[in-house]
Scaffold this active site. Structure first.
Site, PDB file in Angstrom:
ATOM      1  N   GLY A  68     104.336  21.939 -94.500  1.00 46.35           N
ATOM      2  CA  GLY A  68     105.744  21.821 -94.810  1.00 46.35           C
ATOM      3  C   GLY A  68     106.186  20.453 -95.258  1.00 46.35           C
TER       4      GLY A  68
ATOM      5  N   TYR B 270     117.317  25.216 -80.182  1.00 52.59           N
ATOM      6  CA  TYR B 270     116.869  24.404 -81.323  1.00 52.59           C
ATOM      7  C   TYR B 270     117.936  23.365 -81.668  1.00 52.59           C
ATOM      8  CZ  TYR B 270     115.168  23.277 -86.032  1.00 52.59           C
ATOM      9  OH  TYR B 270     114.717  22.614 -87.165  1.00 52.59           O
TER      10      TYR B 270
END
Length: 252
Positions: A16, A148
């Protein structure tokens, strides 16, 4: 910031955004890169980068960033000095919120403090910059990933608090956060129920689109190179590109 001969410590460098950051820094042919990554993709990327940029310019270290001893070992690479620290490793999985906090928050704090000890000028270091890769989720609430969000909000507070330390000028270390909207990486591929109301975020991403990785990389390099951005929060959006977010020191 002149990148020639600089030592880089970057976590999560095999996939990523981390992989894109690593390749961009190496493409500049200005310094070294040390990354902690999952073994399979790291092994392939390590071989490719060493062949392309030289065996003395890059090393990938297998390490679990949630294990203090392994992160310590990875941080103290053969390159010696650390001038640029990029805490990038991250996961999104509300089912294992405690591990998510360990990866997204605890390892970033530990990596930052390790790097600071190497960098700070008042203890013989060369100064530098610590960049914590956060997210738009560090700036705003999102109902489908509350843990998160918590892990990312924490890093905004941690980074900016160090940036306003009265000792920061003596340290000679800049502290910055990169906060992109959802980028086109595997983190946005939801094969399992890793978040709440998965269909809602999928629909949102389809409507708004995902950030191209190249756009995030250019914003990242802006943080690396700008010598006057201590305490900066750099937002990256499709609509407005990269722009510094106005913040205040506040406090009682």
């Amino acid at each position: 910031m002149d990148l020639r001969g600089k030592g880089v410590f970057l976590t999560g460098g095999a996939n990523g955004l981390g992989r894109a950051f690593t390749e961009k820094l190496l493409y500049r042919k200005r310094g070294f890169s040390s990354a902690t990554s999952p073994p399979r993709p790291a092994k392939q990327l390590n071989a490719n980068c060493r062949q392309k940029y030289g065996v003395d310019n890059v090393i990938f270290v297998k390490a679990d960033v949630t294990v203090e001893e392994e992160l310590d070992r990875a941080a103290v690479s053969k390159f010696g000095a650390v001038d640029i620290c990029v805490n990038n490793a991250g996961i999104m999985d509300e089912r294992i919120w405690d591990k998510m906090l360990a990866v997204n928050t605890v390892s970033h704090i530990r990596g930052s403090l390790l790097a600071l000890e190497h960098m700070r000028k008042d203890r013989g270091g060369r100064g530098g910059v610590i960049i914590n890769i956060v997210s738009f989720a560090g700036l705003f609430p999102f109902f489908y990933c509350p843990a998160y969000c918590a892990s990312k909000h924490a890093m905004i507070g941690f980074t900016r608090s160090w940036a306003i330390s009265p000792e920061q000028p003596d340290h000679g270390v800049r502290w910055c956060c990169l906060c992109p909207q959802a980028a086109d990486t595997e983190l946005m591929v939801f094969r399992e129920d890793r978040i709440y109301m998965k269909d809602a975020i999928i629909q949102r991403n389809e409507e708004k689109g995902l950030l191209p990785i190249t756009q995030v990389v250019e914003a990242f390099m802006k943080l690396v190179l700008d010598p006057d951005n201590n305490g900066a929060i750099l937002e990256v959006t499709r609509e407005n590109g990269a722009r510094y977010r106005k913040t205040t020191n506040g406090g009682p």
